[in-house]
Design an enzyme around this catalytic site. Structure first.
Site: not given
Ligand code: NAD
Ligand code: UDP
Length: 308
Positions: A11, A33, A36, A57, A91, A144, A158, A174, A185
């Protein structure tokens, strides 16, 4: 050299973490898996002798012998996690249970990528780790938010019951290269729309706030958290808060775009504000983000220019 399992390694964040830990000469198992994630994100690592890719998965138990586990597996973008909400909550809950069992069996240290979403639509700002949050348990974001909250609970249980070695990190918004084109996003949406001179879609009035952290800063925080004694939870994010409207204008100016801003309905339960208090991360990890929004957005814009 440590042996490290990274779930969700293909991801956005996971692929940067894989690269960094391979650069530090560790052995990495990347498990995904591909819900995304994408093979493109990790293609440079596929021939590295220290890198192994496992398609799996986390809802099902996976067994291996490792020293460290980073659990990043979970779709993080609202449209993706709401697309199959039952799968999303499975998940988080079944997935963390399986990984905790693995950590318990092997003695591995397990870091959970939790989220600012556990604070819901916060009534306190900035959000400190001591705040318990304001989360709708039955709304469209709950698969979520509540999944991640329950995962934190299971991590702590745990730890208390079996002395499992855990770390909990609450990640705030991020962004950076390797976000998927269809991620949905806000940062990737706005950059793609601006580069293609299409309408910039603001949901609601654009006055809701977020605090955006560039991915390299986050990766350094995750690794610091894994390699010290404090178990958390700890907030990791950039405290520089801005409105979504301000973000749209900034991206328009950095891309010299001709796009127009248009307004669409605000999705249900969309949090009004979000800003991390990172004093705990500063104190325990000596961590603070260093990459400002202009620099981070420029790097992300360059990435999307290449792949569009
Ligand atoms: P992303 O969707 O790009 O990455 C998620 C990855 O997990 C993908 O590669 C997807 O294929 C894999 N995945 C999903 N379900 C799975 C499953 N059941 N088994 C195996 N693999 C699975 O998202 P990301 O932004 O890289 O986020 C990574 C982690 O960080 C997530 O847990 C997310 O909740 C957490 N997180 C991200 C942000 C952010 O702003 N990016 C903020 C808060 C938390
Ligand atoms: N948002 C927006 N336009 C877009 C996508 C998101 O205005 O095309 C807004 C969304 O409603 C939220 C903020 O931007 O208020 C951040 O959305 P995002 O989906 O990036 O992450 P969130 O913090 O809501 O999980």
């Amino acid at each position: 050299m440590a042996k490290i399992l990274i779930t969700g390694g293909a991801g956005f964040i996971g692929s940067h973490l894989c690269k960094q830990l391979i650069n530090e000469n560790h052995q990495v198992i990347c498990l995904d898996n591909f819900y995304t994630g994408s093979i493109e994100n990790i293609k440079d690592l596929l021939n590295n002798k220290n890198f192994e890719l496992v398609e799996h998965d986390i809802i099902k138990y996976y067994d291996c012998n490792v020293n460290y586990i980073y659990n990043l597996a979970c779709p993080a973008s609202p449209p993706h996690y709401q697309n199959d909400p039952v799968k999303t909550i499975q998940t988080s809950i079944l997935g963390i249970h399986n990984l905790l069992e693995l950590a318990k069996r092997t003695g591995a240290r397990l870091l959970q990528a939790s989220t600012s979403e556990i604070y819901g639509d916060p009534k306190e700002t900035p959000q400190k780790e001591t705040y318990w949050g304001n989360v709708n348990p039955i709304g469209i974001r709950s698969c979520y938010d509540e999944g991640k909250r329950c995962a934190e609970t299971m991590m702590m249980d745990y730890h208390r019951q079996y002395n499992t070695d855990i770390r909990i990190v609450r990640i705030f918004n991020t962004y950076g290269p390797n976000m998927a084109l269809n991620d949905g996003r806000v940062v990737s949406n706005f950059i793609i729309q601006a580069l293609e001179n299409k309408n910039i879609t603001i949901y609601g009035n654009g006055l809701q706030t977020r605090s955006f952290c560039y991915v390299d800063d986050l990766i350094s925080g995750l690794i610091k958290m894994m390699n010290q004694d404090f178990i958390g939870p700890v907030n990791l994010g950039n405290p520089s808060e801005r409105t979504i409207l301000n973000l749209a204008k900034l991206i328009l100016s950095l891309t010299n775009s001709k796009s127009q801003i248009i307004y669409k309905p605000l999705p249900k339960d969309d949090p009004i504000q979000r800003k991390p208090d990172i004093s705990l991360a500063k104190e325990k990890l000596n961590w603070t983000p260093t990459i400002d929004i202009n620099e981070g957005l420029n790097k992300t814009i360059e990435y999307f220019k290449q792949i569009l």
